[in-house]
Design an enzyme around this catalytic site. Structure first.
Site, PDB file in Angstrom:
ATOM      1  N   ARG A 127       0.857  -1.171   0.007  1.00  0.00           N
ATOM      2  CA  ARG A 127      -0.039   0.061  -0.069  1.00  0.00           C
ATOM      3  C   ARG A 127       0.890   1.293   0.096  1.00  0.00           C
ATOM      4  O   ARG A 127       1.705   1.289   0.830  1.00  0.00           O
ATOM      5  CB  ARG A 127      -1.007  -0.099   1.151  1.00  0.00           C
ATOM      6  CG  ARG A 127      -1.664   1.263   1.270  1.00  0.00           C
ATOM      7  CD  ARG A 127      -2.943   1.214   2.582  1.00  0.00           C
ATOM      8  NE  ARG A 127      -2.438   0.782   3.490  1.00  0.00           N
ATOM      9  CZ  ARG A 127      -3.112   0.621   4.657  1.00  0.00           C
ATOM     10  NH1 ARG A 127      -4.488   0.860   4.612  1.00  0.00           N
ATOM     11  NH2 ARG A 127      -2.907   0.225   5.985  1.00  0.00           N
ATOM     12  N   ARG A 160       2.848   3.873   4.826  1.00  0.00           N
ATOM     13  CA  ARG A 160       2.460   4.101   6.318  1.00  0.00           C
ATOM     14  C   ARG A 160       3.431   3.309   7.161  1.00  0.00           C
ATOM     15  O   ARG A 160       3.956   2.303   6.911  1.00  0.00           O
ATOM     16  CB  ARG A 160       0.992   3.524   6.574  1.00  0.00           C
ATOM     17  CG  ARG A 160       0.118   4.635   6.544  1.00  0.00           C
ATOM     18  CD  ARG A 160      -1.374   4.144   6.596  1.00  0.00           C
ATOM     19  NE  ARG A 160      -1.795   3.311   7.679  1.00  0.00           N
ATOM     20  CZ  ARG A 160      -2.953   2.874   7.896  1.00  0.00           C
ATOM     21  NH1 ARG A 160      -3.904   3.277   7.145  1.00  0.00           N
ATOM     22  NH2 ARG A 160      -3.138   2.052   9.044  1.00  0.00           N
TER      23      ARG A 160
HETATM   24  P1  AP5 Z   1      -7.414  -0.602   2.543  1.00  0.00           P
HETATM   25  O1  AP5 Z   1      -8.611  -0.177   2.079  1.00  0.00           O
HETATM   26  O2  AP5 Z   1      -6.513   0.767   2.932  1.00  0.00           O
HETATM   27  O3  AP5 Z   1      -7.501  -1.516   3.832  1.00  0.00           O
HETATM   28  P2  AP5 Z   1      -8.122  -1.368   5.375  1.00  0.00           P
HETATM   29  O4  AP5 Z   1      -8.985  -2.068   5.638  1.00  0.00           O
HETATM   30  O5  AP5 Z   1      -8.755   0.102   5.507  1.00  0.00           O
HETATM   31  O6  AP5 Z   1      -6.588  -1.197   5.987  1.00  0.00           O
HETATM   32  P3  AP5 Z   1      -6.181  -0.208   7.387  1.00  0.00           P
HETATM   33  O7  AP5 Z   1      -4.722  -0.469   7.295  1.00  0.00           O
HETATM   34  O8  AP5 Z   1      -6.442   1.111   7.122  1.00  0.00           O
HETATM   35  O9  AP5 Z   1      -7.131  -0.877   8.443  1.00  0.00           O
HETATM   36  P4  AP5 Z   1      -6.743  -0.758   9.815  1.00  0.00           P
HETATM   37  O10 AP5 Z   1      -8.050  -1.257  10.407  1.00  0.00           O
HETATM   38  O11 AP5 Z   1      -5.549  -1.429  10.403  1.00  0.00           O
HETATM   39  O12 AP5 Z   1      -6.153   0.645  10.037  1.00  0.00           O
HETATM   40  P5  AP5 Z   1      -7.050   2.060  10.665  1.00  0.00           P
HETATM   41  O13 AP5 Z   1      -6.385   3.118   9.818  1.00  0.00           O
HETATM   42  O14 AP5 Z   1      -8.174   1.847  10.926  1.00  0.00           O
HETATM   43  O15 AP5 Z   1      -6.619  -1.628   1.623  1.00  0.00           O
HETATM   44  C1  AP5 Z   1      -5.281  -1.933   1.973  1.00  0.00           C
HETATM   45  C2  AP5 Z   1      -4.564  -2.043   0.628  1.00  0.00           C
HETATM   46  O16 AP5 Z   1      -5.020  -3.273  -0.231  1.00  0.00           O
HETATM   47  C3  AP5 Z   1      -4.448  -0.656  -0.395  1.00  0.00           C
HETATM   48  O17 AP5 Z   1      -3.415  -0.835  -1.142  1.00  0.00           O
HETATM   49  C4  AP5 Z   1      -5.770  -0.997  -1.490  1.00  0.00           C
HETATM   50  O18 AP5 Z   1      -5.362  -0.414  -2.604  1.00  0.00           O
HETATM   51  C5  AP5 Z   1      -5.615  -2.470  -1.408  1.00  0.00           C
HETATM   52  N1  AP5 Z   1      -6.771  -3.156  -1.797  1.00  0.00           N
HETATM   53  C6  AP5 Z   1      -8.090  -3.034  -1.139  1.00  0.00           C
HETATM   54  N2  AP5 Z   1      -9.111  -3.682  -1.418  1.00  0.00           N
HETATM   55  C7  AP5 Z   1      -8.501  -4.385  -2.543  1.00  0.00           C
HETATM   56  C8  AP5 Z   1      -9.025  -5.471  -3.452  1.00  0.00           C
HETATM   57  N3  AP5 Z   1     -10.568  -5.810  -3.288  1.00  0.00           N
HETATM   58  N4  AP5 Z   1      -8.103  -6.139  -4.266  1.00  0.00           N
HETATM   59  C9  AP5 Z   1      -7.090  -5.738  -4.498  1.00  0.00           C
HETATM   60  N5  AP5 Z   1      -6.342  -4.645  -3.549  1.00  0.00           N
HETATM   61  C10 AP5 Z   1      -7.321  -4.239  -2.663  1.00  0.00           C
HETATM   62  O19 AP5 Z   1      -6.071   2.006  12.042  1.00  0.00           O
HETATM   63  C11 AP5 Z   1      -4.710   2.438  12.196  1.00  0.00           C
HETATM   64  C12 AP5 Z   1      -4.434   2.182  13.636  1.00  0.00           C
HETATM   65  O20 AP5 Z   1      -5.222   3.221  14.482  1.00  0.00           O
HETATM   66  C13 AP5 Z   1      -4.870   0.972  14.497  1.00  0.00           C
HETATM   67  O21 AP5 Z   1      -3.744  -0.104  14.543  1.00  0.00           O
HETATM   68  C14 AP5 Z   1      -4.954   1.261  15.890  1.00  0.00           C
HETATM   69  O22 AP5 Z   1      -3.545   1.678  16.560  1.00  0.00           O
HETATM   70  C15 AP5 Z   1      -5.462   2.994  15.811  1.00  0.00           C
HETATM   71  N6  AP5 Z   1      -7.169   2.798  15.858  1.00  0.00           N
HETATM   72  C16 AP5 Z   1      -7.795   3.061  14.583  1.00  0.00           C
HETATM   73  N7  AP5 Z   1      -9.232   2.828  15.137  1.00  0.00           N
HETATM   74  C17 AP5 Z   1      -9.091   2.333  16.486  1.00  0.00           C
HETATM   75  C18 AP5 Z   1      -9.971   2.262  17.219  1.00  0.00           C
HETATM   76  N8  AP5 Z   1     -11.470   2.074  17.209  1.00  0.00           N
HETATM   77  N9  AP5 Z   1      -9.713   1.817  18.662  1.00  0.00           N
HETATM   78  C19 AP5 Z   1      -8.410   1.606  18.844  1.00  0.00           C
HETATM   79  N10 AP5 Z   1      -7.364   1.977  17.986  1.00  0.00           N
HETATM   80  C20 AP5 Z   1      -7.712   2.570  16.920  1.00  0.00           C
END
Ligand code: AP5
Length: 213
Positions: A127, A160
């Site tokens: 990504r 990231r």
């Molecule tokens: P993408 O769509 O970016 O995936 P995602 O599921 O959104 O992944 P994230 O890493 O953003 O999820 P996350 O839940 O770990 O992170 P968040 O930011 O919420 O896709 C990924 C890649 O694959 C991209 O390159 C895309 O192009 C590709 N892709 C997507 N779909 C595809 C497909 N069908 N086919 C092919 N390629 C595809 O959280 C980050 C951090 O914040 C956490 O670790 C935690 O520390 C904190 N945090 C956030 N929310 C909370 C909470 N509620 N409580 C506590 N801590 C929190």
């Protein structure tokens, strides 16, 4: 408010699906994006969150609940929203249920993106994100026209910090131990729709739109 939850492991494609659902009229609430913005602005929440996020751990529940509570009370009645990356623990899920009951809001569906670990590794380590507008790319599946440069605003793309192999491994462990139990919590309420997230985004979107009716 009326809302859906996008649930699933890191890298399953929650953000990518959310981007497509915005076209369908959904407001996008991403706690990950909000925390990254807080880090960029060096706010007290951002300074606190940074270490947890860099290690692939969850930010403490009380910090997240504070952010979400304000949003729910301020939300426009009648508008539909999707939660991406929230809730992530049973404490957060129970708080959301309580807040929805207080505000007369309705949780319509929980969309669970199922995706095997090997696909997640490839999606996350490949990504790339625009430093300026946050547009998301992938070195193989969604590459920009010019390598390392955003198609939208020509700004630099970056990887990231939490997308390194070691941190992804920890994020998957944290998902399995702290977030996966939410599947049973929402299954008991009859709200979960399982979606095969290993498919292409077009097929995923069609399946989700059918599910949402
Ligand atoms: P993408 O769509 O970016 O995936 P995602 O599921 O959104 O992944 P994230 O890493 O953003 O999820 P996350 O839940 O770990 O992170 P968040 O930011 O919420 O896709 C990924 C890649 O694959 C991209 O390159 C895309 O192009 C590709 N892709 C997507 N779909 C595809 C497909 N069908 N086919 C092919 N390629 C595809 O959280 C980050 C951090 O914040 C956490 O670790 C935690 O520390 C904190 N945090 C956030 N929310 C909370 C909470 N509620 N409580 C506590 N801590 C929190």
């Amino acid at each position: 408010m009326n809302a859906i939850i996008l649930l699933g492991p890191p890298g399953a494609g929650k953000g990518t699906l959310a981007e497509a659902l915005v076209e369908d009229g959904y407001g996008h609430i991403s706690t990950g994006d909000m925390l990254r913005e807080a880090i960029r602005q060096k706010t007290p929440v951002g300074l606190l969150a940074q270490g947890y996020m860099d290690r692939g751990e969850l930010v403490p529940d009380d910090v997240i609940i504070d952010i979400i509570e304000g949003l729910i009370f301020d939300s426009v009645a009648g508008k539909k929203f999707m939660f991406d990356g929230f809730p992530r623990t049973l404490v957060q899920a129970e708080k959301l249920t309580e807040l929805f009951s207080k505000t007369g809001s309705c949780l319509d569906r929980v969309v669970l993106l199922d995706c095997p670990d090997e696909i997640i590794f490839s999606r996350l380590t490949g990504r790339r994100v625009c430093k300026s507008c946050g547009a998301v790319y992938h070195v193989e599946h969604k590459s920009p026209t010019e390598e390392g440069v955003c198609d939208v605003d020509a700004c630099e793309l970056y990887q990231r910090d939490d997308d390194s192999e070691e941190t992804v491994r920890n994020r998957l462990f944290v998902y399995a131990s702290q977030t996966k139990p939410l599947v049973d919590y929402y299954d008991a309420k009859g709200l979960v729709s399982h979606i095969d997230a290993a498919q292409g985004i077009g097929d995923i979107l069609n399946q989700v739109l059918q599910t949402l009716g």
